[in-house]
Design a protein around this motif. Structure first.
Motif, short mmCIF file in Angstrom:
data_model
loop_
_atom_site.label_atom_id
_atom_site.label_comp_id
_atom_site.label_asym_id
_atom_site.label_seq_id
_atom_site.Cartn_x
_atom_site.Cartn_y
_atom_site.Cartn_z
N ALA A 34 0.84 -1.34 0.19
CA ALA A 34 0.07 0.04 -0.12
C ALA A 34 0.78 1.25 -0.14
O ALA A 34 0.66 2.22 -0.69
CB ALA A 34 -1.00 0.08 1.19
N ILE A 37 2.19 2.10 -3.55
CA ILE A 37 1.27 2.46 -4.25
C ILE A 37 1.13 3.95 -4.03
O ILE A 37 0.94 4.80 -5.01
CB ILE A 37 -0.06 1.92 -4.18
CG1 ILE A 37 -0.06 0.52 -4.59
CG2 ILE A 37 -1.37 2.61 -4.73
CD1 ILE A 37 -1.37 -0.45 -4.27
N ALA A 38 1.19 4.44 -2.69
CA ALA A 38 0.79 5.90 -2.38
C ALA A 38 2.15 6.51 -3.05
O ALA A 38 2.11 7.70 -3.30
CB ALA A 38 0.79 5.93 -1.03
N TYR A 73 -4.00 -4.51 -1.36
CA TYR A 73 -4.99 -3.74 -2.05
C TYR A 73 -6.07 -3.38 -1.18
O TYR A 73 -6.51 -1.96 -1.35
CB TYR A 73 -5.46 -4.67 -3.02
CG TYR A 73 -4.70 -4.51 -4.44
CD1 TYR A 73 -3.31 -4.46 -4.46
CD2 TYR A 73 -5.26 -5.09 -5.71
CE1 TYR A 73 -2.56 -4.30 -5.64
CE2 TYR A 73 -4.72 -5.04 -6.92
CZ TYR A 73 -3.22 -4.65 -6.67
OH TYR A 73 -2.29 -4.64 -7.83
N ALA A 76 -4.84 -0.23 0.59
CA ALA A 76 -4.79 0.92 -0.26
C ALA A 76 -6.08 1.39 -0.69
O ALA A 76 -6.32 2.75 -0.50
CB ALA A 76 -3.99 0.47 -1.50
N ARG A 79 -7.28 3.34 2.39
CA ARG A 79 -6.74 4.78 2.36
C ARG A 79 -7.28 5.67 1.52
O ARG A 79 -7.31 6.90 1.40
CB ARG A 79 -5.46 4.71 2.11
CG ARG A 79 -4.55 3.82 3.18
CD ARG A 79 -3.00 3.95 2.84
NE ARG A 79 -2.32 2.76 3.67
CZ ARG A 79 -0.83 2.98 3.85
NH1 ARG A 79 -0.36 3.71 2.89
NH2 ARG A 79 -0.17 1.98 4.39
N LEU A 81 -6.77 5.30 -1.88
CA LEU A 81 -6.05 5.29 -3.12
C LEU A 81 -6.61 4.53 -4.29
O LEU A 81 -6.27 5.31 -5.43
CB LEU A 81 -4.64 4.95 -2.64
CG LEU A 81 -3.80 5.26 -1.46
CD1 LEU A 81 -2.78 4.62 -1.00
CD2 LEU A 81 -3.63 6.70 -1.57
#
Length: 491
Positions: A34, A37-38, A73, A76, A79, A81
């Motif tokens: 995660a 990804i951010a 995932y 994420a 969050r 995202l």
């Protein structure tokens, strides 16, 4: 942790434009996924709207466990995202926040301690929750437009619909119920039909009219949790009847009628919740004959009856003189459409039940009832039903292809799945393991009238979109592929 790096093939054979690089970290790997990804969104390596690789593809490329990527995932998505889109995949949100978000857990020595949870974004549709039994969402643009048009038409009478309405339903609403039930092969007269605020409201009224505190009722040994809750509220004893692949065993019902006479038999005869068993035509007739012989009323909860094509006729069609029939639409049109059509054996029951309903729910929501009437009248309801039936059948096919074990008992049109657990697993440890991965299910104890409950769980296939459901099922299959000792979440 070592550096993990992957390049991913796309569905059309080209290299995926995103190269995930996860450097050494003391954080759990799913949190690191995660985080990357951010980070890549923040530095421009992941653009808004970019499609992420499938979870299994990412797991293979990074050489990590599938459940690790699935949790990454989910973190994420928590969050804000990324988002899942029905039938398309997982994408970077167009307006996702890139403000750092505390992970759901932090490592402390050998333990993992939950961190403070930030608020979940309201845009998140599903967190792999397979616990609530609701039909799949409609995603066909033309059908959605048709549904919205019906809602707009209903809104033309908004002032009238904000007033008190006739108790038990206006004539046009009761006639809509007659028309809807005719599709189930149940001919009824509108004067024997009451419009209720959902199945739960109707069931509450029927049980309250048929039995008093201390009385007994019969039900399936594994039955609808709402029935158990209402019986407890009303002070009724529930006797669980054993079942086989064709439903309730008639001899067991007859024995109870002889030795411990019940006031009513409750049953969910088509795509039964939770097992998806459908009572055969012969079994329905046998139960009706026994109930009539002993003077026992039948309460038929036909919540899922419209889903199968060509299934057995309702028990109310076999014995309209002893069956209280409840045909709710929430499970076949939409969970928020809290409307049910209650058909009673005699005219005197209309007045008796109307008084109970007036005291408990006053009336069904006029706006909701008007929408159901509109959709039934213009054919939209039938189109919604067909779409839900088709999507439920597809999801059952997906589940059968992913989940391990022998041929399942679940029927093709059901959107819930009854999963007996393999040897070695207990329902409590299995649920706890999945809860650690933020995946919700319902264990058999919620349905069991008798003790002990079987080692089994119910999965709802309709509450999330198709991709999320597939991912959750893959996580369940992966969990079951390992010995329970290796999957334990306890420290």
């Amino acid at each position: 942790m070592q550096t993990l790096q992957g390049q991913f093939p796309s569905s059309v054979g080209r290299p995926h434009p995103w190269h995930a690089v996860i450097h050494g970290s003391d954080k759990p790997r799913y949190v690191a996924i995660a985080d990357v990804i951010a980070d890549d969104m923040r530095n421009g390596r992941l653009a808004p709207g970019a499609r992420l690789p499938a979870q299994r593809v990412l797991a293979e490329a990074l050489e990590v466990d599938f459940t690790t990527v699935a949790r990454g995932y989910q973190e994420a998505q928590r969050r804000g995202l990324i988002e899942s889109r029905v039938g398309a995949g997982t994408f970077v949100r167009d307006e996702a926040s890139t403000i750092p978000c505390a992970p759901e857990a932090l490592p402390v020595g050998d333990a993992v301690i939950p961190a403070a949870q930030p608020p979940v974004r309201s845009s998140a549709r599903c967190s792999a929750d397979l616990s609530m039994n609701l039909p799949p969402d409609i995603d066909d643009p033309e059908l959605l437009a048709r549904m919205r048009a019906g809602l707009a038409e209903v809104g033309q009478d908004l002032v009238d619909l904000l007033r008190y309405q006739e108790f038990g339903g206006a004539e046009q609403d009761r006639q809509a119920g007659v028309d809807w039930l005719a599709l189930r092969g149940l001919p009824v007269r509108s004067e024997r039909l009451l419009v209720c605020a959902g199945t739960h409201s109707a069931l509450h009224a029927v049980l309250g009219a048929l039995a008093k505190p201390g009385d007994r009722i019969c039900a399936e040994a594994l039955t609808y949790p709402g029935l158990r809750g209402l019986a407890a509220q009303l002070g009724l004893e529930v006797i669980g009847l054993p079942m086989d692949e064709n439903g309730i065993l008639p001899d067991a019902f007859a024995e109870v009628c002889r030795t411990r006479p019940p006031k009513a038999l409750y049953c969910n005869p088509t795509l039964q919740n939770p097992t998806t068993i459908t009572l055969s035509a012969e079994r329905r007739q046998a139960l009706v004959d026994i109930a009539r012989h002993y003077g026992v009323a039948i309460v038929e909860d036909d919540a899922y009856g419209a889903l199968p094509v060509g299934g057995p006729v309702p028990m109310a069609a076999l014995a309209p003189d002893i069956v209280f029939y409840i045909g709710g639409v929430a499970k076949v049109l939409g969970a928020g459409l809290r409307v049910a059509y209650l058909v009673v054996p005699e005219a005197r029951h209309v007045w008796q039940l109307s008084a109970f309903l007036r005291a408990t729910t006053v009336m069904a929501s006029p706006l909701t009832v008007a929408l159901a009437t509109r959709w039934i009248g213009d054919g939209t309801a039938q189109a919604i039903l067909a779409a839900i039936r088709a999507e439920s059948t597809l999801r059952q096919t997906i589940a059968r292809g992913i989940l391990p074990g022998p041929a399942p008992r679940s029927k093709p049109e059901a959107f819930h799945y009854w999963l007996p657990l393999p040897a070695g697993w207990s329902r409590s440890s299995f649920a706890a393991t999945l809860r650690g991965a933020k995946l919700g299910i319902v264990v058999s104890d919620a349905f069991s009238v008798n003790s002990p409950a079987p080692e089994a769980v119910r999965l709802c296939l309709g509450g999330c979109d198709r991709d999320e459901t597939r991912g959750a099922l893959e996580m369940i299959a992966h969990t079951l592929s390992r010995p329970p000792e290796l999957a334990s979440v306890f420290l």
